[in-house]
Design a protein around this motif. Structure first.
Motif, PDB file in Angstrom:
ATOM      1  N   HIS A  89      27.623  11.409  71.175  1.00 49.02           N
ATOM      2  CA  HIS A  89      28.985  10.871  71.056  1.00 49.02           C
ATOM      3  C   HIS A  89      29.946  11.744  71.866  1.00 49.02           C
ATOM      4  O   HIS A  89      29.569  12.824  72.329  1.00 49.02           O
ATOM      5  N   ASP A 115      33.965  13.374  71.283  1.00 51.64           N
ATOM      6  CA  ASP A 115      34.954  13.523  70.211  1.00 51.64           C
ATOM      7  C   ASP A 115      36.208  12.729  70.610  1.00 51.64           C
ATOM      8  O   ASP A 115      36.672  12.832  71.742  1.00 51.64           O
ATOM      9  N   HIS A 128      28.053  14.805  73.700  1.00 55.59           N
ATOM     10  CA  HIS A 128      27.238  15.864  73.106  1.00 55.59           C
ATOM     11  C   HIS A 128      26.536  15.355  71.850  1.00 55.59           C
ATOM     12  O   HIS A 128      26.824  14.247  71.376  1.00 55.59           O
TER      13      HIS A 128
HETATM   14 FE   LIG Z   1      31.337  16.093  68.262  1.00 58.51          FE
END
Ligand SMILES: [Fe+2]
Ligand SMILES: O=C(O)CCC(=O)C(=O)O
Length: 247
Positions: free
Chosen positions: A109, A111, A168
């Protein structure tokens, strides 16, 4: 997907971490420690963002940090615990030391917020997707004395793609628990996010349309973790993001 390896055992919203729920679930001393940590790490995020604002030559160098200092900021702290996947002592003792198998604890994903400040214990697990080859995962060596900083989707949008929100994931370890603690620096729900005028040039025309943080969160919760949500907000997006508004 590995069995129940990653889970959140606490979501502390700032500044609402003095909420009734937390008061009941934490002693006053723990609450004090968490408050101090959050304040320190929020200060660090603001300092980094001010340096970035200066480096990018923004008219208002504090444009990013202002969003986080806002009393209504939607920033939050999350603690992740990845138990070892050879759960019991017998399994751990029968598996060879050179067993290199790995299991995803927290899937791929990016952030969504502005900036993430991560700390972890000394157990490796964090991996970033290579920006030049999207089939290569690069392991990030753990260091319990260091902070790891991730650009979030909102910062990518505000810098018109100059800063990239890295994809990440976190892997679980076969023998030892990984613990990580993230401060996700976010604006208020009603903040309008769009590329800053200084970031738009003839060589780099506006890439993202304006959106509110609340709108982005709604989109995010309607999609899978691995979806590239920011793609939906690109001006040249082929995907119709309007479908997200259907309840
Ligand atoms: Fe994350
Ligand atoms: O636990 C980690 O190392 C990463 C967790 C993460 O990326 C997240 O919670 O957004």
């Amino acid at each position: 997907m590995a069995r129940g390896i990653a889970y959140k055992f606490g979501i502390l919203k700032t500044p609402a971490y003095t909420s009734a729920h937390l008061k009941h679930s934490m002693t006053r001393k723990k609450c004090f420690v968490v408050n101090n940590y959050v304040e320190a790490v929020r200060g660090l995020a603001c300092e980094l963002l001010d340096m970035l604002g200066e480096g990018l030559g923004l008219k208002d160098e504090k444009a990013f940090s202002k969003l986080i200092k806002d009393n209504e900021s939607d920033s939050l702290v999350r603690l992740n615990h990845y138990p070892p996947y050879y759960g019991n002592a017998e399994e751990r003792s029968t598996k060879t030391k050179d067993d290199n198998s790995s299991r995803v604890g927290f899937g791929e994903h990016s952030d969504p917020q502005i900036l993430t400040i991560l700390r972890s214990n000394d157990v490796d697990g964090l991996q970033i997707l290579s920006p030049v080859n999207d089939r290569v995962w690069i392991s990030v060596k753990s260091d319990p004395t260091a902070f790891f900083v991730n650009v979030g989707d909102a910062l990518q949008a505000m810098t018109n793609g100059r800063c990239i929100s890295v994809r990440h994931r976190a892997m679980a370890n076969s023998r030892r628990s990984r613990l990580s603690m993230m401060f996700f620096a976010a604006p208020s729900l009603q903040t309008c996010i769009s590329p800053l005028p200084e970031m738009i040039t003839p060589e780099n025309p506006q890439q993202y349309r304006q959106y509110t943080w609340a709108e982005f969160k709604k989109t995010m919760y309607s999609l899978r973790l691995a979806s590239n949500r920011l793609e939906l907000y690109r001006l040249d997006s082929k995907v119709d993001y309007k479908f997200q508004d259907d309840d």
